[in-house]
Scaffold this active site. Structure first.
Site, PDB file in Angstrom:
ATOM      1  CG  HIS A  18       5.768   0.139 -37.726  1.00 48.78           C
ATOM      2  ND1 HIS A  18       6.693  -0.076 -36.740  1.00 48.78           N
ATOM      3  CD2 HIS A  18       5.346   1.424 -37.567  1.00 48.78           C
ATOM      4  CE1 HIS A  18       6.828   1.033 -36.012  1.00 48.78           C
ATOM      5  NE2 HIS A  18       6.019   1.949 -36.496  1.00 48.78           N
ATOM      6  CG  HIS A  41       1.508  12.055 -32.128  1.00 48.49           C
ATOM      7  ND1 HIS A  41       0.520  12.487 -32.975  1.00 48.49           N
ATOM      8  CD2 HIS A  41       1.263  12.642 -30.924  1.00 48.49           C
ATOM      9  CE1 HIS A  41      -0.303  13.293 -32.307  1.00 48.49           C
ATOM     10  NE2 HIS A  41       0.126  13.401 -31.064  1.00 48.49           N
ATOM     11  CD  GLU A 120       8.378  13.236 -30.701  1.00 48.86           C
ATOM     12  OE1 GLU A 120       7.818  12.265 -31.218  1.00 48.86           O
ATOM     13  OE2 GLU A 120       8.206  13.560 -29.512  1.00 48.86           O
ATOM     14  N   GLY A 146       1.671  17.606 -32.491  1.00 50.75           N
ATOM     15  CA  GLY A 146       1.107  16.833 -33.601  1.00 50.75           C
ATOM     16  C   GLY A 146      -0.347  17.158 -33.888  1.00 50.75           C
ATOM     17  CG  ASP A 166       1.803   5.847 -33.140  1.00 49.83           C
ATOM     18  OD1 ASP A 166       1.050   5.304 -32.311  1.00 49.83           O
ATOM     19  OD2 ASP A 166       2.958   5.454 -33.374  1.00 49.83           O
TER      20      ASP A 166
HETATM   21  N1  SAM Z   1       4.932   6.845 -34.664  1.00 49.94           N
HETATM   22  C1  SAM Z   1       6.131   6.334 -34.014  1.00 49.94           C
HETATM   23  C2  SAM Z   1       6.518   5.021 -34.640  1.00 49.94           C
HETATM   24  O1  SAM Z   1       5.625   4.262 -35.055  1.00 49.94           O
HETATM   25  O2  SAM Z   1       7.710   4.747 -34.758  1.00 49.94           O
HETATM   26  C3  SAM Z   1       5.934   6.169 -32.526  1.00 49.94           C
HETATM   27  C4  SAM Z   1       5.344   7.334 -31.842  1.00 49.94           C
HETATM   28  S1  SAM Z   1       5.136   7.195 -30.118  1.00 49.94           S
HETATM   29  C5  SAM Z   1       3.863   6.060 -29.932  1.00 49.94           C
HETATM   30  C6  SAM Z   1       4.391   8.720 -29.729  1.00 49.94           C
HETATM   31  C7  SAM Z   1       5.315   9.918 -29.874  1.00 49.94           C
HETATM   32  O3  SAM Z   1       4.524  11.092 -29.751  1.00 49.94           O
HETATM   33  C8  SAM Z   1       6.395  10.035 -28.811  1.00 49.94           C
HETATM   34  O4  SAM Z   1       7.641  10.150 -29.437  1.00 49.94           O
HETATM   35  C9  SAM Z   1       6.069  11.328 -28.054  1.00 49.94           C
HETATM   36  O5  SAM Z   1       7.213  12.053 -27.658  1.00 49.94           O
HETATM   37  C10 SAM Z   1       5.291  12.071 -29.086  1.00 49.94           C
HETATM   38  N2  SAM Z   1       4.325  13.064 -28.605  1.00 49.94           N
HETATM   39  C11 SAM Z   1       3.636  13.121 -27.442  1.00 49.94           C
HETATM   40  N3  SAM Z   1       2.780  14.153 -27.459  1.00 49.94           N
HETATM   41  C12 SAM Z   1       2.920  14.759 -28.660  1.00 49.94           C
HETATM   42  C13 SAM Z   1       2.291  15.846 -29.300  1.00 49.94           C
HETATM   43  N4  SAM Z   1       1.318  16.546 -28.677  1.00 49.94           N
HETATM   44  N5  SAM Z   1       2.661  16.164 -30.543  1.00 49.94           N
HETATM   45  C14 SAM Z   1       3.635  15.471 -31.190  1.00 49.94           C
HETATM   46  N6  SAM Z   1       4.264  14.424 -30.646  1.00 49.94           N
HETATM   47  C15 SAM Z   1       3.911  14.063 -29.403  1.00 49.94           C
END
Ligand code: SAM
Length: 280
Positions: A18, A41, A120, A146, A166
């Site tokens: 961040h 993500h 997401e 994503g 991410d």
């Molecule tokens: N970027 C966010 C932040 O910095 O606040 C944190 C993201 S977290 C590390 C990863 C997220 O990706 C989770 O919410 C998860 O549900 C989601 N996720 C997992 N596989 C995914 C996919 N194939 N496409 C989109 N989102 C996905």
């Protein structure tokens, strides 16, 4: 999909990611033209650190809580300010309770001409995200894979912008996939800035990423990695890193300063450290 970011909000990984994202957005905004940020993500956008998930792991205590309690030297304080100001604005009484994830952080940094796309896949999290940005004409919140979004939404109509990738790293081979997909997206939109986050387990992740990006012909890129203890493939996550394509001018030097300081504030055991490797 078992991963829920609410358990990890405000941890070491979030702090590094961040701070860098806020700096990149501010750099892109040095020119008046609109920018687009695409967050593939996204998570749920805003986290309650007093909630059940966050208090169960205590990860924020070893991340954002430590950083805000420490006194940064003036040059570092200036570099982390764009991120810190957003965190503090969410908690006006001075008690840290709400932690802005990447969607909310970026939204707070947007100018009226800028746009944000947040993606997401988890249905419940996507619903929360859509609700958070309901009626916001500058933000498009989408429930989608994503990786598909990375292909579908790049290039955006804006000439300049940032793509944050991410993933949750729940499947083997995700580090290589991240590097390959970043390179593929860069070919479609060579002027975009790309930032991919990865966890450090073995300590060889950055070499793997650098090799893939170089082989793909990505002209300018860097990795910035922070470890809070010695990497051990059988142990817990030792740290994390960012792979950044087309880093703004000065970013690598700034990240060296920031990571040098974060390394001391966030250390959890012997053998940690940081590296910034820049290929231009
Ligand atoms: N970027 C966010 C932040 O910095 O606040 C944190 C993201 S977290 C590390 C990863 C997220 O990706 C989770 O919410 C998860 O549900 C989601 N996720 C997992 N596989 C995914 C996919 N194939 N496409 C989109 N989102 C996905």
């Amino acid at each position: 999909m078992n991963y829920r970011h609410a358990y990890h909000a405000g941890n070491v990984g979030d702090v590094l990611k961040h701070i860098a994202v806020a700096r990149i957005v501010r750099y892109l905004q040095k020119k008046p033209g609109a920018i687009r940020v695409i967050d593939t993500h996204a998570g749920i956008g805003l986290y309650d650190l007093a909630g059940d998930e966050a208090t169960r792991t205590g990860e924020a205590e070893r991340g954002v809580v430590r950083v805000l309690a420490a006194e940064a030297p003036a040059e570092v304080a200036a570099l982390i300010a764009p991120w810190q100001e957003v965190v503090e604005a969410e908690n006006p009484d001075g008690t840290l309770r709400l932690y802005p994830g990447s969607p909310w952080l970026v939204r707070r940094l947007l100018r009226p001409q800028d746009r944000l796309t947040v993606v997401e896949l988890h249905p419940a999290d996507a619903e929360v995200l859509k609700e958070l940005f309901y009626g916001d004409v500058q933000v498009r919140a989408v429930e989608l894979d994503g990786w598909l979004a990375l292909n579908a939404f790049v290039p955006p109509k804006e000439r300049r912008g940032l793509v944050l990738v991410d993933p949750a790293f729940e499947v083997p081979g995700e580090v290589a996939r991240l590097a390959h997909r970043l390179a593929k997206a860069w070919r479609k939109w060579p002027t975009g800035v790309y930032c991919g986050w990865y966890p450090v387990k073995t300590g060889s992740e950055s070499e793997e990423i650098l090799a893939i990006l170089s082989e793909a012909g990505v002209a300018e890129h860097l990795v910035a990695e922070l470890t809070v203890r010695r990497p051990d493939p059988d142990g817990p996550m030792a740290g994390c890193g960012l792979a950044i394509i087309n880093p703004p001018f000065m970013l690598s030097g700034e990240l060296e300063l920031v990571l040098g300081w974060l390394g001391t504030v966030l250390a959890q055991g012997p053998g940690g450290g940081f590296r910034v490797t820049h290929h231009a």
